[in-house]
Motif scaffolding. Sequence first.
Motif, PDB file in Angstrom:
ATOM      1  N   PHE A   1       0.827  -1.201   0.000  1.00 51.37           N
ATOM      2  CA  PHE A   1       0.000   0.000   0.000  1.00 51.37           C
ATOM      3  C   PHE A   1       0.869   1.262   0.000  1.00 51.37           C
ATOM      4  O   PHE A   1       0.673   2.169  -0.810  1.00 51.37           O
ATOM      5  N   VAL A   2       1.827   1.306   0.910  1.00 48.28           N
ATOM      6  CA  VAL A   2       2.715   2.465   0.988  1.00 48.28           C
ATOM      7  C   VAL A   2       3.509   2.616  -0.303  1.00 48.28           C
ATOM      8  O   VAL A   2       3.665   3.722  -0.827  1.00 48.28           O
ATOM      9  N   ALA A   3       3.997   1.518  -0.837  1.00 47.63           N
ATOM     10  CA  ALA A   3       4.782   1.574  -2.066  1.00 47.63           C
ATOM     11  C   ALA A   3       3.958   2.129  -3.226  1.00 47.63           C
ATOM     12  O   ALA A   3       4.451   2.953  -4.007  1.00 47.63           O
ATOM     13  N   VAL A   4       2.724   1.683  -3.353  1.00 45.82           N
ATOM     14  CA  VAL A   4       1.880   2.182  -4.440  1.00 45.82           C
ATOM     15  C   VAL A   4       1.704   3.695  -4.315  1.00 45.82           C
ATOM     16  O   VAL A   4       1.854   4.438  -5.291  1.00 45.82           O
ATOM     17  N   TYR A   5       1.418   4.166  -3.120  1.00 44.24           N
ATOM     18  CA  TYR A   5       1.242   5.603  -2.950  1.00 44.24           C
ATOM     19  C   TYR A   5       2.570   6.362  -3.043  1.00 44.24           C
ATOM     20  O   TYR A   5       2.585   7.526  -3.424  1.00 44.24           O
ATOM     21  N   VAL A  31      -2.205  17.256 -10.850  1.00 44.80           N
ATOM     22  CA  VAL A  31      -3.235  16.208 -10.933  1.00 44.80           C
ATOM     23  C   VAL A  31      -2.803  15.004 -10.105  1.00 44.80           C
ATOM     24  O   VAL A  31      -3.605  14.421  -9.374  1.00 44.80           O
ATOM     25  N   VAL A  32      -1.538  14.649 -10.190  1.00 46.00           N
ATOM     26  CA  VAL A  32      -1.012  13.495  -9.458  1.00 46.00           C
ATOM     27  C   VAL A  32      -1.156  13.697  -7.950  1.00 46.00           C
ATOM     28  O   VAL A  32      -1.393  12.741  -7.209  1.00 46.00           O
ATOM     29  N   THR A  33      -1.062  14.943  -7.477  1.00 44.51           N
ATOM     30  CA  THR A  33      -1.209  15.185  -6.041  1.00 44.51           C
ATOM     31  C   THR A  33      -2.612  14.843  -5.550  1.00 44.51           C
ATOM     32  O   THR A  33      -2.805  14.644  -4.349  1.00 44.51           O
ATOM     33  N   LEU A  34      -3.558  14.741  -6.455  1.00 44.15           N
ATOM     34  CA  LEU A  34      -4.931  14.397  -6.075  1.00 44.15           C
ATOM     35  C   LEU A  34      -5.142  12.893  -5.889  1.00 44.15           C
ATOM     36  O   LEU A  34      -6.233  12.471  -5.485  1.00 44.15           O
ATOM     37  N   LEU A  35      -4.116  12.086  -6.151  1.00 47.75           N
ATOM     38  CA  LEU A  35      -4.253  10.634  -5.988  1.00 47.75           C
ATOM     39  C   LEU A  35      -4.715  10.249  -4.589  1.00 47.75           C
ATOM     40  O   LEU A  35      -5.428   9.263  -4.405  1.00 47.75           O
ATOM     41  N   PHE A  36      -4.310  11.038  -3.612  1.00 46.20           N
ATOM     42  CA  PHE A  36      -4.653  10.693  -2.234  1.00 46.20           C
ATOM     43  C   PHE A  36      -6.149  10.794  -1.945  1.00 46.20           C
ATOM     44  O   PHE A  36      -6.607  10.312  -0.916  1.00 46.20           O
TER      45      PHE A  36
END
Length: 171
Positions: free
Chosen positions: A4-8, A26-31
């Motif tokens: 999980f941590v690795a994916v994020y 846009v990538v910062t919105l992944l969370f």
Amino acid sequence: MGAFVAVYNYLGFHLVDRPFSLPVWVVTLLFLAYLSGTVSSPCAGALATRHGRYPVLLASIAVMAGGATLMIAPLTVVVLAGLVLFTAGFFGAHAVASGWVPVSAPPASRAQASSLYYFGYYAGSSVFGWLLGLVLTSAGWTWFVVVTLLLCVASASAAAAALHSAPNGRA
């Protein structure tokens, strides 16, 4: 937790690269995908009460693996759907596992059991969050996802070996 941590940690690098070429903002919105955990955690708890912890734990790990598999696709919308599923599966599995640990331990050892669970949880996030970065840089995204899937298989296998007949699992 390590997967999980690795994916994020690393999905953002994958998405700013080709074929996606997403802007960093846009990538910062992944969370925002974490919001799926606010739904899956209580749902997993309710399902565990109804059907037992063991099958819900395994199903949550399977959802996590399914989400990881989708993240191999070269389509942004499929990767994002995979991330949402992966996250929901993780939080479902964590909700079940973290709730199961203290009730399955002897009463005098419940605090220690919970402490050991969280020690493994954070140690796994540290070790595998770092190791999968090495996989990504040396072998690429597809192998990163393959190792993530192997971690899901290892988790399900450990659960099957250790928890099949554990108290309150109803397996």
